[in-house]
Design an enzyme around this catalytic site. Structure first.
Site, short mmCIF file in Angstrom:
data_model
loop_
_atom_site.label_atom_id
_atom_site.label_comp_id
_atom_site.label_asym_id
_atom_site.label_seq_id
_atom_site.Cartn_x
_atom_site.Cartn_y
_atom_site.Cartn_z
N ALA A 73 0.85 -1.19 0.00
CA ALA A 73 0.00 0.00 0.00
C ALA A 73 0.89 1.24 0.00
O ALA A 73 2.10 1.13 0.16
CB ALA A 73 -0.91 0.03 1.22
N MET A 74 0.26 2.40 -0.19
CA MET A 74 1.02 3.63 -0.33
C MET A 74 0.34 4.79 0.39
O MET A 74 -0.85 5.01 0.24
CB MET A 74 1.21 3.94 -1.83
CG MET A 74 2.00 5.19 -2.10
SD MET A 74 3.69 5.05 -1.47
CE MET A 74 4.03 6.76 -1.11
N HIS A 97 -0.46 1.21 9.30
CA HIS A 97 0.86 1.62 8.81
C HIS A 97 0.75 2.84 7.89
O HIS A 97 1.42 3.85 8.10
CB HIS A 97 1.51 0.44 8.08
CG HIS A 97 2.86 0.74 7.50
ND1 HIS A 97 4.03 0.47 8.18
CD2 HIS A 97 3.23 1.31 6.32
CE1 HIS A 97 5.04 0.86 7.43
NE2 HIS A 97 4.60 1.36 6.30
N GLU A 98 -0.12 2.73 6.89
CA GLU A 98 -0.23 3.84 5.94
C GLU A 98 -0.80 5.08 6.62
O GLU A 98 -0.35 6.20 6.36
CB GLU A 98 -1.08 3.44 4.73
CG GLU A 98 -0.64 2.18 4.01
CD GLU A 98 0.83 2.14 3.65
OE1 GLU A 98 1.44 3.21 3.44
OE2 GLU A 98 1.40 1.02 3.59
N HIS A 102 1.83 6.91 8.61
CA HIS A 102 2.77 7.66 7.78
C HIS A 102 2.37 9.15 7.69
O HIS A 102 3.22 9.98 7.38
CB HIS A 102 2.80 7.10 6.35
CG HIS A 102 3.85 6.06 6.11
ND1 HIS A 102 5.15 6.18 6.55
CD2 HIS A 102 3.80 4.87 5.44
CE1 HIS A 102 5.85 5.12 6.15
NE2 HIS A 102 5.05 4.31 5.49
N1 TRP Z 1 5.74 3.58 1.23
C1 TRP Z 1 5.05 2.33 1.00
C2 TRP Z 1 4.84 1.75 2.38
O1 TRP Z 1 5.69 1.30 3.03
C3 TRP Z 1 5.84 1.38 0.17
C4 TRP Z 1 5.50 1.37 -1.27
C5 TRP Z 1 4.29 1.25 -1.81
C6 TRP Z 1 6.37 1.38 -2.37
N2 TRP Z 1 4.38 1.19 -3.17
C7 TRP Z 1 5.64 1.27 -3.52
C8 TRP Z 1 7.73 1.47 -2.48
C9 TRP Z 1 6.21 1.24 -4.78
C10 TRP Z 1 8.31 1.44 -3.73
C11 TRP Z 1 7.57 1.33 -4.86
O2 TRP Z 1 3.82 1.76 2.94
ZN ZN Z 2 5.58 2.39 4.88
#
Ligand code: TRP
Ligand code: ZN
Length: 883
Positions: free
Chosen positions: A269-270, A304-305, A308
């Site tokens: 996830a992001m 987690h997300e 952030h």
């Molecule tokens: N920041 C994301 C997380 O840890 C990680 C992540 C999601 C990511 N998609 C990505 C990293 C694509 C590199 C490429 O929650």
């Molecule tokens: Zn993360």
């Protein structure tokens, strides 16, 4: 071997950006193949930079249609467009407005970085370097800007348009079938946190009232028709938001928080600002389709997300070397959240299993790197267990060293001092040093030195004096580029379990009581003399896994059985059983390789029986104790000349022995834990199911037809995916007609549900039979499989390579061949996922000679391939590199 590739990026080369971007105005007109992107940047020279400089923007697979400075079109000769960027050699001396127009094809984007389509919907992924695939930009996290995004699309194709921040305007485009939405995010952010979504989506919504009384509109968007399955994710989000207020005083800051689930996603996830985008595997859940483990993962990833937002977004990273600053810290925070929502000891055991199973393995092989690397060629390859999980352990050690209150004071200082900024690991640690008034310079080595410290603990009892001396030596093995190391500061939580099984106070001779029971090691070798220790006391070392280290202690089997029965620290009670099992298994692996008969250990069976009989213990905990070390755990403990087949046989022998010797108890427990009432995913119910299903699996291990029938019955009668899947997993281990029947039934039941079919792929890929190779080849040609979808690839090929030790590591090398073929086929489609798959070879040097040669040949075949992606080339070259 290839030589023509990008030179490494080094931490020591960091320079502040020459130009800053104050605002970004984007106008994005979505179209399946010709999406037009207009970007308007307010640029100004960075006062911290060395002096006048060219404007250098990153780009990837895009070409500029037009470039304007302060409204005036630039001549083609006034800028330089290359495959990886756009340079303006002679920009204005002061602030100016740069407008660039590009056109991109989201339907052709199979890398799933930048703007792409998933199930017909539009979405973006910009971390780490995806924004440059949308428009030209200084794509580095220390360039933070305020974004306003206008998204336009066909109303039918994309009725829902989402962006970062708050919605400030929306409407129809007169005289067309199109509409638009304008989103404004007032918080300056790096471009990797940019996101937009457009499509036909349904939502579950709620409102959240923050600690200061503000109202936030929450939405979880999924493919239309799947809204029912988004409810658990929405509840988990609400719990996360409340928890961050209570545990860290962190309040949410926008009027909106949206989450979108997509079926095609490179990672979990992001955390895009106000618009998290998820792999739908970490959103969608219903009792019939998701296991208890799925529910727990969803809760953890949502948290987690969300977390952030403060650790990553409000305070971001100065450069990608600082990745652990946001990831390690945020993993620590989500682990704490899950511990508070569920069982703390069980969560700790689960986390340590993951750490050892992934991070310790990484640390022991050619891909080992520090928590903060100092060089990389492809940043996507550094989203690793070391950065995430070891990064979290390092934060946890800070808390253990300083104590809760001083740790919290350090966090508070970090949040106030660095809010709105891009920070470094040094700045983070300085907050704790200052808040606690302590020197943490030696602690910084945890960020800089790779490898897992090994402690040798020797005890000496002096009955006369009533003292126990612990002589502790630490060694940090060499890792690539780091032949010799300095001693680390290691917080070792200690317990002294007295002869009656109760904890004794911990006092150091000449020093007094040991604060919070934590010995702090700082030197290569030191001795701690503990006083007031009666004969028969057993030390319980590294309680709660206070430091991510390996411990070699001179504890006897009797000592370990004593700890298994009495240790008040649940983690170490579990650890004692694991250590007993591991010692037995390693011995039997050697016996099997020498052609002998395995040793049956009644003492070990007794230790387990005692835990099973202890009714004060929670079922989820007992389930963890009953789960003996995995094949991967045993391989790691053996460490060299590894024979996966012998490991499998030794482990099978122990599972059969447990299934036979404990059968009556397991059978009684299995009946007693039968579910009453409807399914609920809560931790206590999940714990009962977990224990019941471990009982079933052990009962079936000897292969008696009655136990197989029991599993088959559970499979067909289950009213939830946890019990159905557990029964199927048990059946999968036994080559019986029941297995094939259940597998066929499972596919028919769930054929319309790709996430469930992934479970079907994964389970079959993990069957430890020689026939699995052909089975996996066949499944790779199945209509439900696709190289274009990362979840499918991870389920089938990833499970085979990472979780099927005997078949991936077939002595004939055919398992390696299958994975190499897949890496090559995938590299042209999605190099990031291909590179991740290639890391399956990371332990090749630890194998016995035949397999080692075959695995090396596989890596060399990859290395010899022309036009490998930078992603795969980086993994392959480091894997083959000198240690
Ligand atoms: N920041 C994301 C997380 O840890 C990680 C992540 C999601 C990511 N998609 C990505 C990293 C694509 C590199 C490429 O929650
Ligand atoms: Zn993360």
């Amino acid at each position: 071997m290839r030589t023509e590739h990008a030179r490494p990026i080094r931490l020591s080369d960091y320079r502040p950006p020459d130009w800053l971007v104050d605002t970004v105005d984007l106008d994005i007109a979505l179209h399946p193949t010709r999406t037009r992107v207009r970007s308007r940047l307010r640029l100004r020279p960075n006062p911290q930079a060395a002096g006048p400089a060219a404007v250098v923007l990153d780009g990837d697979d895009i070409t500029p249609l037009s470039v304007r400075i302060d409204g005036v079109p630039m001549a083609d000769s006034a800028y330089l467009a290359t495959p990886d960027g756009l340079t303006i050699p002679q920009p204005p001396a002061g602030p100016f407005v740069l407008e660039i127009e590009t056109e991109i094809d989201p339907s052709a984007n199979t890398k799933l970085m930048g703007l792409y389509r998933s199930s017909g919907n539009y979405c973006t992924q910009c971390e780490a370097e995806g924004f440059r695939r949308i428009t030209f930009f200084p794509d580095r996290p220390d360039v933070m800007a305020v974004y306003t995004t206008r998204i336009e699309a066909d109303r039918d194709e994309a009725p829902v348009l989402l962006g970062n921040g708050n919605l400030i305007e929306q409407g129809d485009v007169p005289g067309t079938t199109r509409h638009f939405a304008v989103w404004h995010d007032p918080f300056p952010k790096p471009c990797y946190l940019f996101a937009l979504v457009g499509g036909r989506l349904g939502a579950r919504t709620a409102t959240f009232t923050t600690m200061s009384g503000r109202t936030v509109a929450l939405g979880v968007y999924v493919e239309s028709g799947k809204e029912e399955r988004a409810g658990y994710a929405l509840e988990a989000l609400e719990r996360s938001m409340r928890w961050d207020e209570q545990a860290f005083g962190r309040e949410y800051d926008l009027d909106v928080f949206n989450i979108v689930a997509v079926a095609d996603f490179n990672m979990g996830a992001m955390e895009n600002k106000g618009l998290n985008i998820f792999n739908d595997k970490y959103i969608l859940a219903s009792p019939e389709t998701a296991t208890d483990a799925d529910y727990a993962h969803i809760e953890a990833v949502i948290a987690h997300e969300y977390f952030h937002n403060w650790t990553g977004n409000r305070i971001t990273c100065r450069d990608w070397f600082q990745l652990c600053l946001k990831e390690g810290l945020t993993v620590f925070r989500d682990q704490e959240f899950s511990s508070d929502m569920r069982s703390r000891p069980v969560k700790r055991i689960a986390d340590v299993r993951v750490l050892r199973g992934h991070q310790f393995v990484e640390d022991a092989g050619p891909l080992a790197h520090p928590v903060r690397p100092d060089t990389y060629r492809e940043i996507n390859n550094f989203y690793t267990a070391t950065v995430y999980e070891k990064g979290a352990e390092v934060v946890r050690m800070l808390e253990t060293l300083l104590g809760r209150e001083r740790f919290r004071a350090g966090m508070d200082l970090y949040f106030t001092r660095h809010d709105g900024r891009a920070a470094t690991v040094e700045e983070f640690v300085a907050c704790f040093a200052e808040a606690a008034g302590t020197d943490l310079s030696q602690f910084m080595l945890w960020y800089a030195q790779a490898g897992t410290p090994e402690l040798a603990v020797t005890r000496r009892d002096d009955a006369q004096a009533g003292t126990l001396s612990l002589e502790i030596a630490q060694v940090l093995p060499p890792t690539p580029g780091q032949p010799s190391k300095l001693p680390m500061v290691i917080p070792l939580a200690l317990g002294l379990v007295g002869p009656d099984g109760d904890d004794l106070p911990i006092r150091r001779a000449g020093h007094g009581p040991v604060e919070r029971g934590v010995l702090v090691l700082t030197r290569a070798a030191e001795t701690f003399v503990l006083e007031g220790v009666p004969a028969g006391t057993v030390p319980s070392l590294n309680r709660g896994f206070s430091a991510p280290v390996k411990i070699n202690a001179d504890l006897t089997s009797d000592d370990l059985r004593f700890l298994a029965a009495h240790d008040s620290d649940p983690f170490n009670r579990w650890q004692a059983v694991q250590t007993l099992a591991s010692e037995l298994l390693i011995e039997n692996v050697a016996v099997i390789r020498a052609g002998g008969a395995v040793r049956h250990d009644g003492g070990f069976v007794h230790a387990l029986a005692a835990v099973l009989a202890d009714e004060r213990l929670a079922p989820a905990y007992v389930a963890q104790v009953l789960s003996i070390p995995s094949e991967g755990d045993i391989a790691r403990d053996i460490g060299r000349d590894v024979d996966p087949e012998a490991i499998y046989l030794a482990r099978q022998a122990l599972r059969r022995a447990l299934g036979n010797d404990l059968a009556p108890t397991l059978r009684i427990l299995y009946e007693r834990l039968r579910q009453d009432g409807p399914y609920s995913p809560d931790a206590a119910s999940a714990g009962r199911r977990a224990l019941r299903n471990v009982c079933l699996d052990l009962l079936a291990a000897p292969g008696h037809p009655a136990a197989i029938a029991l599993a088959a019955a559970q499979y067909s009668e289950a009213d939830n995916m946890t019990d159905r899947m557990a029964a199927l997993a048990t059946l999968a281990l036994h080559d019986t007609p029941e297995r094939e029947a259940a597998l066929a039934d499972f596919f028919e039941r769930f054929r319309a549900d790709p996430l469930v079919i992934d479970k079907w792929f994964a389970l079959q890929a993990m069957i430890p039979d020689p026939g699995t190779l052909d089975r996996v080849r066949g499944l790779a040609a199945h209509p439900a499989f696709s190289l274009a979808n990362p979840n499918r690839v991870r389920a089938l090929i990833g499970s085979f390579a990472q979780a099927n030790h005997t078949q991936f590591n077939r002595a004939d090398g055919e398992g390696y061949r299958l994975v190499v073929d897949t890496v090559l086929a995938l590299d042209g489609v999605n190099p990031q996922v291909a590179a991740r798959l290639a890391t399956a070879f990371r332990s090749w040097r630890a194998l016995e000679p035949t397999r080692r040669a075959a695995a090396r040949a596989g890596l060399e075949r990859l290395a010899g391939t022309a036009s490998l992606s930078r992603d795969v080339a980086d993994i392959v070259e480091r894997s083959l590199g000198e240690r």
